[in-house]
Design a protein around this motif. Structure first.
Motif, PDB file in Angstrom:
ATOM      1  N   VAL A  21      -9.595   3.552  -0.056  1.00 58.70           N
ATOM      2  CA  VAL A  21      -8.661   4.414   0.661  1.00 58.70           C
ATOM      3  C   VAL A  21      -9.146   4.672   2.083  1.00 58.70           C
TER       4      VAL A  21
ATOM      5  N   SER B 241      -3.580   4.323   0.341  1.00 62.64           N
ATOM      6  CA  SER B 241      -4.215   3.959  -0.925  1.00 62.64           C
ATOM      7  C   SER B 241      -3.484   2.796  -1.574  1.00 62.64           C
TER       8      SER B 241
ATOM      9  N   GLY C  50      -3.546   8.466  -3.975  1.00 67.10           N
ATOM     10  CA  GLY C  50      -3.340   8.991  -2.630  1.00 67.10           C
ATOM     11  C   GLY C  50      -2.917  10.443  -2.625  1.00 67.10           C
TER      12      GLY C  50
ATOM     13  N   SER D 175     -13.697   5.811   0.073  1.00 61.72           N
ATOM     14  CA  SER D 175     -13.304   4.504   0.617  1.00 61.72           C
ATOM     15  C   SER D 175     -13.992   3.383  -0.145  1.00 61.72           C
TER      16      SER D 175
ATOM     17  N   GLU E  72       0.844  -1.196   0.000  1.00 57.47           N
ATOM     18  CA  GLU E  72       0.000   0.000   0.000  1.00 57.47           C
ATOM     19  C   GLU E  72       0.877   1.242   0.000  1.00 57.47           C
TER      20      GLU E  72
END
Length: 309
Positions: free
Chosen positions: A286, A252, A258, A281, A212
């Motif tokens: 995210v 993210s 992100g 989300s 991530e």
């Protein structure tokens, strides 16, 4: 997670930031040249500050179509989609406002008048970017700025090359604002320390990331001081004024998403942040937090599961 595995790292200066790549010591030093070459190519081709880049050509030839490449067209379309998801609080054509506030001056800073802000706002509008196949045009008076996404875009390209090369244990730290973790079964996660943007000695929390990315936005390093008050460089493309928030952090699946979301959400109040994060989300997977000007921090619904300390 503490690891006894051995690593090697290199740091180079790109995108006005120190970019650090750290990977398993198994790999030969020459792989760093290949990885950094990808970032250098992104810098040359897509950075608005690089003379002759596709974005630079679009800006210089505002009012006319410019022949670019498929990557430019796809990237700009994706950024426009993200802007829609942020209800216009992110806009890559915000440069007239940034110039108006004086971020490219060295002195004589002042608060712009309402008329000046309205005039600059009239030149801002990502929906007016025209994309026809690989041809791109902006209106006269418009200007695209890539600072909020091009570094993260480069990180994503390096991540892709790492995976195709077989690098499965690495971390990329692009100036602290974009961090991407690559993990395998032997090293299932990396730890990322998140500090207060206004006090680097104050650790807010320690995050645990597994394949991530973590992106953060703040005004701490780029601001103006006018009549004793700080004004940051992240300016709302809807109001024309700098946001007063202190910090936003986003976890993210890719660095570009992100970075863009952390910039756009930086312009939100706490209630709007939480409402937007519900939608984001669900759509992008995210999570994130916002710290307002008073230091009050709020989390999206699942952000705290990443905090280990």
């Amino acid at each position: 997670m503490a690891s006894s595995l051995l690593y090697k790292a290199q740091t180079r200066w790109l995108f006005h930031a120190h970019i650090k790549l750290k990977l398993s010591a198994f790999w030969d030093e020459s792989v760093f040249d290949e990885l950094f070459a990808v970032m250098e190519s992104v810098n040359e081709r897509y950075n608005s500050y690089s003379e002759g880049s596709f974005i630079d050509q679009i800006n210089r030839q505002a009012g006319s179509f410019v022949n670019t490449d498929a990557t430019t067209a796809t990237l700009l379309k994706h950024l426009n989609d993200l802007s829609d998801d942020l209800a216009g609080e992110y806009d890559i054509t915000v440069m007239p406002l940034i110039r108006l506030w004086g971020f490219y001056k060295t002195s004589a800073w002042r608060i712009p008048s309402d008329d000046e802000i309205r005039a600059a706002l009239s030149q801002v509008g990502y929906r007016r970017i025209q994309i026809e196949d690989t041809k791109v045009a902006i209106e006269k008076g418009q200007e695209i700025i890539t600072g909020s996404f091009v570094k993260a875009f480069a990180v994503d390209q390096v991540t892709k090359l790492m995976r195709t090369t077989g690098i499965t244990d690495a971390i990329i730290n692009a100036g602290g604002s974009s961090i991407c973790a690559i993990n395998n079964d032997s090293h299932p996660h990396w730890q990322v320390e998140v500090n207060d943007a206004e006090d680097e000695d104050n650790t807010l929390f320690l995050l645990q990331l597994a394949n991530e990315c973590y992106s953060t936005s703040s005004n701490e390093n780029t601001f103006l001081e006018i009549e004793g008050k700080r004004y940051g460089h992240i300016i709302s493309p809807k109001t024309g004024y700098p946001s007063e928030n202190r910090q936003v952090g986003i976890i993210s699946q890719d660095a570009l998403t992100g970075d863009v979301l952390s910039t756009g959400l930086f312009n939100c109040d706490k209630e709007t942040f939480l409402r937007r994060m519900e939608f984001l989300s669900d759509k992008y997977g995210v999570e994130g937090f916002l710290m307002d000007k008073n230091g009050d921090t709020i989390f999206s619904r699942n952000f705290e599961k990443y905090i280990i300390r």
